[in-house]
Motif scaffolding. Structure first.
Motif, PDB file in Angstrom:
ATOM      1  N   GLY A 200       0.823  -1.200   0.000  1.00  0.00           N
ATOM      2  CA  GLY A 200       0.000   0.000   0.000  1.00  0.00           C
ATOM      3  C   GLY A 200       0.856   1.248   0.000  1.00  0.00           C
ATOM      4  N   VAL A 201       0.325   2.316  -0.583  1.00  0.00           N
ATOM      5  CA  VAL A 201       1.044   3.589  -0.636  1.00  0.00           C
ATOM      6  C   VAL A 201       0.102   4.698  -0.166  1.00  0.00           C
ATOM      7  N   GLU A 202       0.592   5.529   0.749  1.00  0.00           N
ATOM      8  CA  GLU A 202      -0.181   6.650   1.273  1.00  0.00           C
ATOM      9  C   GLU A 202       0.642   7.934   1.205  1.00  0.00           C
ATOM     10  N   PRO A 203      -0.029   9.091   1.130  1.00  0.00           N
ATOM     11  CA  PRO A 203       0.713  10.353   1.246  1.00  0.00           C
ATOM     12  C   PRO A 203       1.210  10.513   2.677  1.00  0.00           C
ATOM     13  N   GLU A 204       2.362  11.142   2.838  1.00  0.00           N
ATOM     14  CA  GLU A 204       2.877  11.402   4.177  1.00  0.00           C
ATOM     15  C   GLU A 204       1.889  12.205   5.010  1.00  0.00           C
ATOM     16  N   GLU A 205       1.134  13.073   4.351  1.00  0.00           N
ATOM     17  CA  GLU A 205       0.217  13.953   5.081  1.00  0.00           C
ATOM     18  C   GLU A 205      -1.182  13.360   5.224  1.00  0.00           C
ATOM     19  N   ALA A 206      -1.381  12.087   4.871  1.00  0.00           N
ATOM     20  CA  ALA A 206      -2.686  11.441   5.047  1.00  0.00           C
ATOM     21  C   ALA A 206      -2.493   9.935   5.199  1.00  0.00           C
ATOM     22  N   ALA A 207      -1.575   9.533   6.073  1.00  0.00           N
ATOM     23  CA  ALA A 207      -1.234   8.106   6.228  1.00  0.00           C
ATOM     24  C   ALA A 207      -2.136   7.454   7.272  1.00  0.00           C
ATOM     25  N   SER A 208      -3.420   7.364   6.968  1.00  0.00           N
ATOM     26  CA  SER A 208      -4.393   6.868   7.947  1.00  0.00           C
ATOM     27  C   SER A 208      -4.315   5.362   8.153  1.00  0.00           C
ATOM     28  N   MET A 209      -3.979   4.573   7.121  1.00  0.00           N
ATOM     29  CA  MET A 209      -3.863   3.119   7.295  1.00  0.00           C
ATOM     30  C   MET A 209      -2.602   2.778   8.088  1.00  0.00           C
ATOM     31  N   GLN A 210      -1.524   3.457   7.806  1.00  0.00           N
ATOM     32  CA  GLN A 210      -0.301   3.236   8.560  1.00  0.00           C
ATOM     33  C   GLN A 210      -0.517   3.550  10.042  1.00  0.00           C
ATOM     34  N   ALA A 211      -1.241   4.628  10.316  1.00  0.00           N
ATOM     35  CA  ALA A 211      -1.537   4.987  11.704  1.00  0.00           C
ATOM     36  C   ALA A 211      -2.431   3.944  12.359  1.00  0.00           C
ATOM     37  N   ALA A 212      -3.395   3.407  11.598  1.00  0.00           N
ATOM     38  CA  ALA A 212      -4.297   2.397  12.148  1.00  0.00           C
ATOM     39  C   ALA A 212      -3.550   1.116  12.505  1.00  0.00           C
ATOM     40  N   ILE A 213      -2.662   0.684  11.626  1.00  0.00           N
ATOM     41  CA  ILE A 213      -1.902  -0.542  11.891  1.00  0.00           C
ATOM     42  C   ILE A 213      -0.987  -0.348  13.102  1.00  0.00           C
ATOM     43  N   ALA A 214      -0.382   0.836  13.223  1.00  0.00           N
ATOM     44  CA  ALA A 214       0.482   1.112  14.367  1.00  0.00           C
ATOM     45  C   ALA A 214      -0.310   1.127  15.672  1.00  0.00           C
ATOM     46  N   ALA A 215      -1.572   1.591  15.603  1.00  0.00           N
ATOM     47  CA  ALA A 215      -2.399   1.701  16.803  1.00  0.00           C
ATOM     48  C   ALA A 215      -3.186   0.439  17.104  1.00  0.00           C
ATOM     49  N   GLY A 216      -3.227  -0.505  16.162  1.00  0.00           N
ATOM     50  CA  GLY A 216      -3.996  -1.725  16.361  1.00  0.00           C
ATOM     51  C   GLY A 216      -5.458  -1.596  16.004  1.00  0.00           C
ATOM     52  N   PHE A 241      -9.438  -2.038   7.261  1.00  0.00           N
ATOM     53  CA  PHE A 241      -8.294  -2.182   8.166  1.00  0.00           C
ATOM     54  C   PHE A 241      -7.997  -3.643   8.435  1.00  0.00           C
ATOM     55  N   ARG A 242      -9.032  -4.422   8.720  1.00  0.00           N
ATOM     56  CA  ARG A 242      -8.836  -5.840   9.041  1.00  0.00           C
ATOM     57  C   ARG A 242      -8.132  -6.565   7.905  1.00  0.00           C
ATOM     58  N   ILE A 243      -8.579  -6.311   6.677  1.00  0.00           N
ATOM     59  CA  ILE A 243      -7.998  -7.003   5.528  1.00  0.00           C
ATOM     60  C   ILE A 243      -6.580  -6.508   5.252  1.00  0.00           C
ATOM     61  N   CYS A 244      -6.390  -5.194   5.263  1.00  0.00           N
ATOM     62  CA  CYS A 244      -5.061  -4.644   4.962  1.00  0.00           C
ATOM     63  C   CYS A 244      -4.044  -5.031   6.028  1.00  0.00           C
ATOM     64  N   ARG A 245      -4.463  -5.039   7.277  1.00  0.00           N
ATOM     65  CA  ARG A 245      -3.551  -5.445   8.349  1.00  0.00           C
ATOM     66  C   ARG A 245      -3.068  -6.877   8.144  1.00  0.00           C
ATOM     67  N   ASP A 246      -3.969  -7.758   7.719  1.00  0.00           N
ATOM     68  CA  ASP A 246      -3.624  -9.172   7.586  1.00  0.00           C
ATOM     69  C   ASP A 246      -2.930  -9.503   6.277  1.00  0.00           C
ATOM     70  N   LEU A 247      -3.182  -8.740   5.213  1.00  0.00           N
ATOM     71  CA  LEU A 247      -2.746  -9.163   3.888  1.00  0.00           C
ATOM     72  C   LEU A 247      -1.696  -8.276   3.225  1.00  0.00           C
TER      73      LEU A 247
END
Length: 510
Positions: A200-216, A241-247
């Motif tokens: 997955g690729v996110e903008p540095e200024e809108a990295a909501s999936m990366q933040a979600a995975i870090a927070a659980g 989130f559930r799918i991206c976290r696992d896959l």
């Protein structure tokens, strides 16, 4: 994952969507020394992959739900998918869009039959308002990403990729906003060919999936940048989130400048214009290759859309060279005396100058803002800085300074007290390597340069604005000298733009 594969294989998308081509990028592939292919979702009828998920969800509506009508919240691409699908199915569609949505997307939704409601400064505010309207009027809410049918519709992109490229694939790079596309592609690809990395690729200024995975779990970002408006989502969905976290194998974040560079790459190879969110995945692919993190084998990026306002391209063009590390912006202090500019340009050798800004200031030193074209990225920039500092010049690297790039580069100047006999001339000369130095060589030390502005805009001709201190008794000599330089020139001393903003005595000339 089996349930999603079944949903993807039986999804209803091709009533309105097309199977988009997977095309090689020969120029970028040669530069990166890696096979790079682009999935052209920008060629969909609404210029975005979003039509897939929107229609697949709406195809599942019951007769009673169709009669109630649908509502959605979207920054534009999902909105167009819902509007087109609703028009084809004869269903009323209300579309809530942020007030920051590019006009091209608002107009497109209206042309497709959607009833547009503008509300809020971002997607999340629009979504909350859409939920209120759905409750009030009984509309069926069509979520842009956190819905199994939407995810399955987007997953047909992965299905097509497996058919189009049955040979080895190193990685597939997918843009992430809410996560629907990444979740759908990952679900299908990882079921069929788990050896392929899905990133997955996110903008540095809108990295909501990366933040979600870090927070659980999904978390709301305090704010998101709006440059890549198609992925400007503060909080991802629970299901995505559930799918991206696992896959997902990894998530890469990129800067706005890197996105601009990827837009340029797509244009260079395809002669197509991607929106910032559309070029996001390619920017992530480039970053992985350049840092040595990309896996072996061909690399695929999803071009997710092309809904971009034309005026946005001014920003893209300004920042693309910096994003691909092909331009350095430096603030350099040089001696304040005639001939300093030529000596400085000679010091840079045959390197192309992209920008040169200067305004006279009292003192023994002058500060200039200079852009230099690079052929070897940050390594060459470091060499240039070492070269200049070795000659006793003070250098500050402004390449990654946001204030300098957005504002200060355009503000070098202003009025100067006690600046006598200044006249301003505009010159035009053929744009080729060494042209700026040749121009400077033509200006002798008989007159002091008090202002200098040059910017390479990629045109056939370079344009320069020069302020020269011309004592009245040398006026005729200057005109005769300008004629011998051989470049077209215009006297702009009475130009109202100069008089209003740069002349120390504007009132005396009006």
């Amino acid at each position: 994952m089996t349930d999603y594969v079944r949903k993807i294989l039986t999804s209803s998308v091709y009533d309105v969507a097309i199977q988009t081509p997977l095309e090689p990028m020969p120029r970028l592939s040669a530069r990166l020394a890696r096979p790079v292919l682009l999935k052209r979702e920008d060629l969909q009828p609404v210029f975005s992959f979003k039509i897939r998920g929107a229609h697949n969800r709406m195809a599942q509506l019951s007769a009673e739900e169709r009669a109630r009508g649908v509502i959605c919240a979207s920054a534009g691409n999902h909105a167009q998918g819902v509007a087109l699908s609703a028009t084809r199915m004869g269903i009323r569609a209300v579309i809530v869009m942020p007030t920051t949505t590019p006009a091209i997307k608002v107009t497109a939704v209206q042309a497709l039959g959607g009833e547009v409601v503008l509300f809020g400064d971002g997607f999340d505010a629009a979504r909350a308002h859409a939920a209120i309207l759905a409750e009030r009027h009984g509309y069926v809410f069509v979520h842009p990403f956190d819905d199994p049918d939407v995810i399955a519709g987007q997953g047909t992109v992965g299905l097509e990729l497996m058919r189009q490229h049955p040979d080895k694939i190193g990685a597939i790079y997918v843009p992430i906003g809410g996560g629907g596309l990444a979740a759908g592609i990952a679900a299908f690809v990882k079921f069929l060919r788990p050896d392929i990395r899905v990133i997955g690729v996110e903008p540095e200024e809108a990295a909501s999936m990366q933040a979600a995975i870090a927070a659980g779990g999904p978390v709301a970002l305090d704010q998101v940048g709006l440059f890549a408006d198609g992925v400007a989502v503060r909080q991802v969905g629970n299901e995505t989130f559930r799918i991206c976290r696992d896959l997902l194998d990894d998530i890469v974040t990129v800067s706005a400048d890197e996105i601009c560079a990827a837009i340029k790459d797509i244009f260079d190879d395809m002669r197509a214009i991607a929106e910032p969110a559309g070029a996001l995945a390619l920017a992530g692919l480039r970053r992985d290759v350049e840092r040595g993190a990309a896996p072996d084998g061909p690399l695929i990026a999803i071009n997710s859309g092309a809904n971009v306002n034309f005026d946005r391209l001014r920003y893209v063009a300004e920042r693309a060279e910096i994003g691909e590390r092909a331009e350095a912006l430096l603030a350099v202090t040089i001696p304040e005396h005639p001939g300093s500019y030529r000596a400085f340009i000679r010091l840079l050798g045959k390197r192309a100058i992209t920008e040169f800004n200067y305004r006279y200031a009292h003192g023994t030193t002058a500060s200039i803002f200079v852009g230099i074209k690079l052929t070897d990225g940050d390594r060459e920039k470091a060499d240039i800085i070492d070269l200049l500092t070795a000659r006793g010049l003070a250098v500050t690297d402004m390449t990654d300074n946001e204030v300098a790039k957005l504002h200060v580069r355009h503000m070098v100047g202003g009025r100067v007290n006690d600046l006598r006999d200044e006249q301003v001339f505009r010159f035009q000369f053929p744009e080729r390597p060494g042209a700026l130095l040749k121009f400077l060589e033509g200006l002798t030390d008989a007159w002091n340069i008090s202002l200098f502005h040059y910017r390479n805009h990629g045109a056939d001709y370079g344009r320069v604005l020069v302020g020269i201190q011309v004592p009245p008794e040398t006026q005729d000599d200057l005109i005769e000298h300008l004629e011998t330089i051989g470049f077209p020139w215009w006297d702009e001393t009475d130009n109202p733009a100069y008089r209003q903003f740069l002349d120390q005595h504007p009132a005396s000339r009006i």
